[in-house]
Design an enzyme around this catalytic site. Structure first.
Site, PDB file in Angstrom:
ATOM      1  N   HIS A  32      -1.475   1.630   9.445  1.00 47.16           N
ATOM      2  CA  HIS A  32      -0.014   2.237   8.729  1.00 47.16           C
ATOM      3  C   HIS A  32       0.001   3.083   8.016  1.00 47.16           C
ATOM      4  O   HIS A  32       0.172   4.253   7.479  1.00 47.16           O
ATOM      5  CB  HIS A  32       0.595   0.484   8.388  1.00 47.16           C
ATOM      6  CG  HIS A  32       2.217   1.502   7.683  1.00 47.16           C
ATOM      7  ND1 HIS A  32       3.389   0.797   8.381  1.00 47.16           N
ATOM      8  CD2 HIS A  32       2.620   1.617   6.724  1.00 47.16           C
ATOM      9  CE1 HIS A  32       3.903   0.981   7.833  1.00 47.16           C
ATOM     10  NE2 HIS A  32       3.623   1.850   7.380  1.00 47.16           N
ATOM     11  N   GLU A  33      -0.873   2.982   6.960  1.00 49.72           N
ATOM     12  CA  GLU A  33      -0.934   4.254   6.068  1.00 49.72           C
ATOM     13  C   GLU A  33      -2.057   4.921   6.746  1.00 49.72           C
ATOM     14  O   GLU A  33      -1.058   6.432   6.131  1.00 49.72           O
ATOM     15  CB  GLU A  33      -1.642   3.649   4.486  1.00 49.72           C
ATOM     16  CG  GLU A  33      -1.341   2.147   3.992  1.00 49.72           C
ATOM     17  CD  GLU A  33       0.453   2.360   3.866  1.00 49.72           C
ATOM     18  OE1 GLU A  33       1.011   4.374   3.099  1.00 49.72           O
ATOM     19  OE2 GLU A  33       1.337   1.222   3.841  1.00 49.72           O
ATOM     20  N   ALA A  36       0.868  -1.616   0.096  1.00 54.33           N
ATOM     21  CA  ALA A  36       0.279   0.328   0.162  1.00 54.33           C
ATOM     22  C   ALA A  36       1.112   1.008   0.093  1.00 54.33           C
ATOM     23  O   ALA A  36       1.819   0.964   0.152  1.00 54.33           O
ATOM     24  CB  ALA A  36      -1.189   0.069   1.284  1.00 54.33           C
ATOM     25  N   MET A  37       0.354   2.663  -0.076  1.00 54.08           N
ATOM     26  CA  MET A  37       0.561   3.380  -0.642  1.00 54.08           C
ATOM     27  C   MET A  37       0.225   5.010   0.249  1.00 54.08           C
ATOM     28  O   MET A  37      -1.204   5.621  -0.300  1.00 54.08           O
ATOM     29  CB  MET A  37       1.811   3.428  -2.158  1.00 54.08           C
ATOM     30  CG  MET A  37       2.137   4.743  -1.749  1.00 54.08           C
ATOM     31  SD  MET A  37       3.820   5.398  -1.195  1.00 54.08           S
ATOM     32  CE  MET A  37       3.651   7.420  -0.686  1.00 54.08           C
TER      33      MET A  37
HETATM   34  N1  BES Z   1       5.568   3.844   1.722  1.00 50.01           N
HETATM   35  C1  BES Z   1       5.157   2.934   1.740  1.00 50.01           C
HETATM   36  C2  BES Z   1       5.412   2.508   0.198  1.00 50.01           C
HETATM   37  C3  BES Z   1       6.392   1.710  -0.687  1.00 50.01           C
HETATM   38  C4  BES Z   1       7.784   1.511  -0.235  1.00 50.01           C
HETATM   39  C5  BES Z   1       6.319   3.068  -1.481  1.00 50.01           C
HETATM   40  C6  BES Z   1       8.292   1.468  -0.942  1.00 50.01           C
HETATM   41  C7  BES Z   1       7.502   2.680  -2.687  1.00 50.01           C
HETATM   42  C8  BES Z   1       8.580   2.221  -1.563  1.00 50.01           C
HETATM   43  C9  BES Z   1       4.444   2.248   2.678  1.00 50.01           C
HETATM   44  O1  BES Z   1       3.490   3.033   3.283  1.00 50.01           O
HETATM   45  C10 BES Z   1       4.488   0.773   3.152  1.00 50.01           C
HETATM   46  O2  BES Z   1       5.540   0.964   4.043  1.00 50.01           O
HETATM   47  N2  BES Z   1       3.573   0.019   2.594  1.00 50.01           N
HETATM   48  C11 BES Z   1       3.947  -1.305   3.253  1.00 50.01           C
HETATM   49  C12 BES Z   1       2.612  -1.556   4.073  1.00 50.01           C
HETATM   50  C13 BES Z   1       3.022  -1.995   5.562  1.00 50.01           C
HETATM   51  C14 BES Z   1       2.097  -2.666   6.530  1.00 50.01           C
HETATM   52  C15 BES Z   1       4.693  -2.386   6.025  1.00 50.01           C
HETATM   53  C16 BES Z   1       3.768  -2.221   2.385  1.00 50.01           C
HETATM   54  O3  BES Z   1       3.692  -2.284   0.960  1.00 50.01           O
HETATM   55  O4  BES Z   1       4.085  -3.553   2.541  1.00 50.01           O
HETATM   56 ZN    ZN Z   2       4.841   3.127   5.597  1.00 51.28          ZN
END
Ligand code: BES
Ligand code: ZN
Length: 984
Positions: free
Chosen positions: A405-406, A370-371
């Site tokens: 998280h998001e 997710a983003m």
């Molecule tokens: N900001 C990230 C997503 C991301 C990661 C975008 C790397 C671009 C590059 C987002 O907040 C995130 O951490 N997502 C995790 C989920 C979380 C529950 C650990 C994911 O995508 O697994």
């Molecule tokens: Zn994150």
């Protein structure tokens, strides 16, 4: 177990090392693809990039007028070729953006001439000149510019009245550093504002980055969504922008789209009208200006999705997805928990949600899980959509934690943003900690907060115990290229970040932690910070509360964030002596990285003695004597209560004996998290040759009486290493028998609890452990279990009605496919292709890797590189799943070796995670022969390169060497231990 990866975060990458899969095991980062562009090393060594080999210097030179010019781009290299400003990766500090106006028109059908999907754009940016300059550098990647009235790619006008406007002299693209360079004929005036305008075209490719396209089938038709993924540095691929997190500005976004589709962006829609452009009737949707924000948080999406909505205290909450998914109610769960979680964070941060709306959307193709785009969060479908008929409780838990998280980022990260990517660990580590608090609010009966222990602390202990680990912090100047930025999204940033913040919150108390956090967010709202700003605010809160600490927050935390690794404490309960030492999984590994603290930490020791309540004691030196830790008689001491500290603990043999004895007699005298911890510490201390392997195995003896999930899961994760090392040796059979003996009571317990598998246990942890009971029993050859799952699966085949409970599907599918042949495989494959819910497709995709038929595994490997069969987002994780299967291991290795150059060229800049791949296919390696192959692989492909797999390759070599040694030293003992057990 969740796939433990060293570097480059395994988003969505969860796999199972053996053929029997336990669905619930995967909490963080399940399935898939993976990471952002992937062509880097962490150090500043020069990279060999595929594109660099084929095109020497393809920077587009200064424009000479004429019509639209096509500019191809070269990916980054670590060292720019010269000292010119346009050859530096960081923007100069001369200009600050104020407001952008961006109009975009994505085409959801391919261009009839080229067959390409494209988007066109028109953008202006108003900026302030902060220092005099005659040069405008603005990020731009893979955009083709149209010549404007001046015959060049950009025009400049003045916003400040009476300002002289320099003329644009030349424009060109600097591809290595990803700039559109605009050279002026005279200087801009400090303090004045100007507007730069451009028109451009880009490809709406299926590459999961920037403005990209996602495709799916509905009613037999292929549908296309245009969507975005800007983090960390892809906004420049959608429109020219100052693409750094501190370059915050206001964005006015307009999107053109076909009638019948909807457009979404970060802010609310202002108006939407039908207009005529170039003979096309299209909708023009104008969005309200955004808040002041960073480019990496932008999003715009065109789709024909539908939504459900709710309003909570004036904030509009919507969940968007494919129409059939919404109709089937698959967005309902997400919608129902979003409001409560938002409210929780408002209280936690003492700050109202900063925006008028909160949209969340599930996308068929999405690289990460997710983003956190501000106001428009994007998810892969499995991370947002829930269907009681298909989703397991583990899927549900993941949805709750990922939403939390998001949403946590909406303040921490979005409202207040770290200045540069070197501090990413604080952003991601923080969200990874508080996601458990947010999810707990939504589901207070789950005990989800405990799961950080397995999902983050244990996960990262495995990585951070290597000599090749790295500290949480890095220097701003060491993080320059997009590839270097991408590398920071690793287990250290996420899980170590989460673990040390949890420890900090614990020793400060949650109240003090929250207070400091609240003043931090309040002070820096809409601005940027460095991580020490948070320490400052926490220190103020400590001072105000009068909390007693042995040192300042800075001093304590420096020892955890500036040096890699973590300590193992040794407690001698006879003398009261406590000492600390850098814990290394391989004691012979050489630590070359220097530490400012000489690998000494300021350790908060939370501990208990039999029958006493816990207390905290600080260890500031290498060793100290704590009189109260002396134990006598049957007393035992247990440190790192609830595993709130980021360290392991070893004891004198007497204390170990007393702890083991307690486990055997009445294990509930020891708190559940610590039972899981005793097992994990013992196994890892044994791997590090600090205690004998027999002692580690001894901690599993009481499991025939254990019913709780966490100790079982911890054991399974640890035995997994034994399986990896021994599943091709004579140890295997004996180990199977032992596991079967230990798990049989658990199997019977759940059989009874569920009235012969007809009901579902009430508690989440019981639901998880029920899956463990089945997966471990079936895997270890428990006939009743095997007959049971075979029957369930066959019933599905014969009746075409799937009656298997969603919680049990992963493990049942896997067991049945492992035991079956081509018929079972083909049946599952056809169900995979038919699945209309991604969560079901994912369960089948994992289970398909469980077959024991080499030819099926080989064919499946081929499928992974065909995106019409396996989505790009899932390619890496599928290969790794196959490699986890003992039969698939060598096939996957051969597959990767044979195609390395092809894979690297085709996927080098996209969704492939080379680190995951290399770690995944080599983790069973434990022979000289395999080591030789690995080294040869490194030599053979040196000219192609390994991208973000570079470090993973070196780590795999390091790991293989350690494994060889460990097997040599332990195989006989382990064999003897199991032989002895068999006699009892
Ligand atoms: N900001 C990230 C997503 C991301 C990661 C975008 C790397 C671009 C590059 C987002 O907040 C995130 O951490 N997502 C995790 C989920 C979380 C529950 C650990 C994911 O995508 O697994
Ligand atoms: Zn994150």
């Amino acid at each position: 177990m969740c796939f433990y990866i060293n570097l480059v975060l395994v988003f969505n990458m969860c796999s199972w090392s053996l053929s029997q899969q336990a669905e619930h095991e995967c909490k963080r980062h399940p399935a898939g693809g993976d990471t952002p562009p992937d062509t880097s090393t962490r150090s500043s060594t020069r990279l060999i990039l595929n594109d660099e080999k084929s095109k020497n210097n393809n920077n587009i030179s200064p424009t000479d007028g004429g019509s639209t010019t096509t500019a191809t781009t070269t990916p980054t290299s670590a060292e720019p070729p010269s000292n010119e400003p346009w050859d530096k990766y960081r923007l100069p500090k001369t200009l600050m953006p104020v407001v952008y106006t961006v109009e975009l028109w994505p085409r959801l059908t391919p261009d009839p001439k080229t067959g390409l999907y494209i988007f066109t754009g028109d953008s202006t940016v108003e900026f302030e000149c902060v220092e005099e300059t005659d040069l405008i550098l603005i990020h731009s990647l893979k955009l083709n510019y149209t010549n404007l009235s001046n015959g060049l790619w950009a025009t400049l006008t003045s916003v400040s009245p009476d300002a002289q406007v320099p003329s644009v002299k030349t424009t060109w693209l600097q591809n290595v550093t990803q700039y559109l360079v605009v050279q002026l004929d005279s200087k801009l005036t400090k303090g004045h504002k100007y507007t730069l305008a451009t028109k451009f075209t880009g490809e709406l490719a299926d590459d999961l980055g920037g403005f990209y396209r996602s495709e799916y089938e509905e009613d037999g038709k292929t549908k296309v969504v245009a969507t975005t993924q800007m983090q960390p540095a892809h906004a420049r691929k959608a429109f020219p922008c100052f693409d750094e997190p501190a370059m915050k500005a206001i964005f006015h976004i307009t999107v053109f789209h076909d009638p019948g589709t909807i457009a979404l962006s970060n802010s609310e829609e202002q108006e939407s009208n039908s207009v005529d452009i170039e003979g096309h009737k299209v909708m023009k949707t104008v969005f309200k200006p955004t808040e002041k924000m960073s480019t990496y948080l932008l999003a715009f999406i065109v789709s024909d999705f539908t939504f459900i909505n709710d309003t909570i205290d004036g904030v509009l909450i919507r969940v968007f997805a494919r129409t059939p998914a919404i109709k089937a109610g698959q967005g309902d769960y997400a919608l129902s928990i979003t409001g409560p979680i938002l409210k929780f964070f408002e209280k936690y941060y003492n700050s109202t949600y900063p925006l008028p709306k909160s949209d969340q959307i599930a996308l068929p193709d999405f690289n990460a899980g997710a983003m956190e785009n501000w106001g428009l969060i994007t998810y892969r479908e499995t991370a947002l959509l829930y269907d009681e008929a298909f989703s397991s409780s583990s899927n549900k838990e993941r949805i709750a934690t990922i939403i939390a998280h998001e949403l946590a980022h909406m303040w921490f990260g979005n409202l207040v943003t770290l200045r540069w990517w070197n501090d990413l660990w604080l952003n991601e580590g923080f969200a990874s900690y508080v996601e458990y608090l947010g999810a707990h609010e939504a589901e207070p009966d789950w005990n989800v907060k405990d799961l950080i222990v397995l999902g983050d602390v244990h996960r990262v202990f495995a990585v951070d115990a290597l000599a090749s680990s790295h500290p949480l912090t890095s220097l701003e100047e060491d993080v320059q290229t997009p590839a270097q930025i991408s590398e920071l999204f690793d287990a250290i940033s996420y899980s170590k970040g989460a673990s040390v913040l949890r420890m900090l919150s614990d020793f400060l108390t949650e109240e003090v932690f929250k207070k400091g956090l609240q003043t931090y967010l309040n002070k820096f709202a809409f601005g940027n910070t460095v991580y020490t700003d948070l320490w400052d605010h926490l220190q103020e809160a400590v001072n105000a509360a009068g909390t007693k600490l042995p040192h300042t927050v800075h001093e304590i935390m420096n020892t955890w964030v500036l040096q890699m690794g973590f300590p193992v404490l040794t407690i001698n309960t006879t003398t009261g002596e406590v000492s600390q030492k850098h814990f290394l999984l391989d004691p012979d590994s050489q630590v070359t990285a220097e530490s400012p603290f000489n690998y000494k930490w300021i350790v908060p020791i939370q501990w208990v003695k039999t029958g006493t309540s816990q207390e905290i004691q600080w260890l500031e030196e290498k060793s100290a004597t704590i009189e109260t830790m002396k134990a006598s008689g049957a007393e035992w001491v247990l440190a790192n209560y609830n595993l709130v500290g980021y360290y392991r603990v070893n004891y004198d043999q007497g204390n170990w004996d007393r702890l083991l004895n307690t486990l055997g007699i009445n294990h509930t005298l020891i708190q559940v998290i610590n039972r899981a911890q005793l097992v994990d510490d013992a196994f890892n201390l044994a791997r590090a040759q600090i205690i004998p392997t027999a002692l580690a195995l001894q901690t599993t003896k009481y499991l025939d009486k254990e019913r709780d999930y966490m100790p079982w899961q911890s054991t399974i994760n640890n035995l997994d290493f034994f399986y990896l090392m021994f599943d091709r040796t004579e140890v295997y059979g004996l180990m199977q028998n032992y596991v079967k003996k230990q798990v049989t009571p658990l199997f019977t317990y759940y059989k009874e609890m569920t009235s012969d598998w007809t009901t579902v246990p009430n508690k989440l942890m019981d639901q998880y452990n029920q899956v463990n009971a089945i997966s471990q029993a079936c895997k270890s050859g428990h006939t009743e279990c095997q007959t049971l799952v075979k029957k369930w699966f066959n019933d599905w085949i014969t009746t075409n009605i799937n009656r298997i409970h969603p919680n049990l599907r992963s493990t049942v599918y896997c067991s049945a496919i492992a035991a079956g042949g081509v018929a079972e495989w083909e049946f599952a494959w056809s169900k995979f292709k038919e699945a209309t819910i991604a969560i079901e497709a994912d369960k089948l995709r994992s289970a398909l890797a469980c077959t024991k038929e080499p030819w099926l595994l080989n064919r499946y490997l081929e499928y992974t590189l065909n995106s019409t069969l396996i989505r790009k987002q899932d390619a890496t994780s599928t290969i790794v799943l196959i490699a986890n299967n003992v039969v698939g291991q060598s096939l996957a290795w051969d597959f990767i070796r044979a195609r390395w150059s092809y894979i690297f060229t085709e996927y080098g800049g996209g969704s492939f995670s080379f680190a995951n791949l290399i770690n995944g296919v080599t983790k069973r390696f434990s022979t000289q022969f395999e080591l030789q192959q690995l080294k040869q692989f490194k030599i053979d492909n040196a000219d192609v390169g390994f991208g973000s797999g570079t470090m993973a390759l070196d780590q795999s070599i390091e790991r293989t060497v350690a494994n060889i040694k460990w097997v040599e030293q332990n195989k006989e003992n382990v064999l003897d231990w199991f032989i002895n057990e068999a006699k009892q």
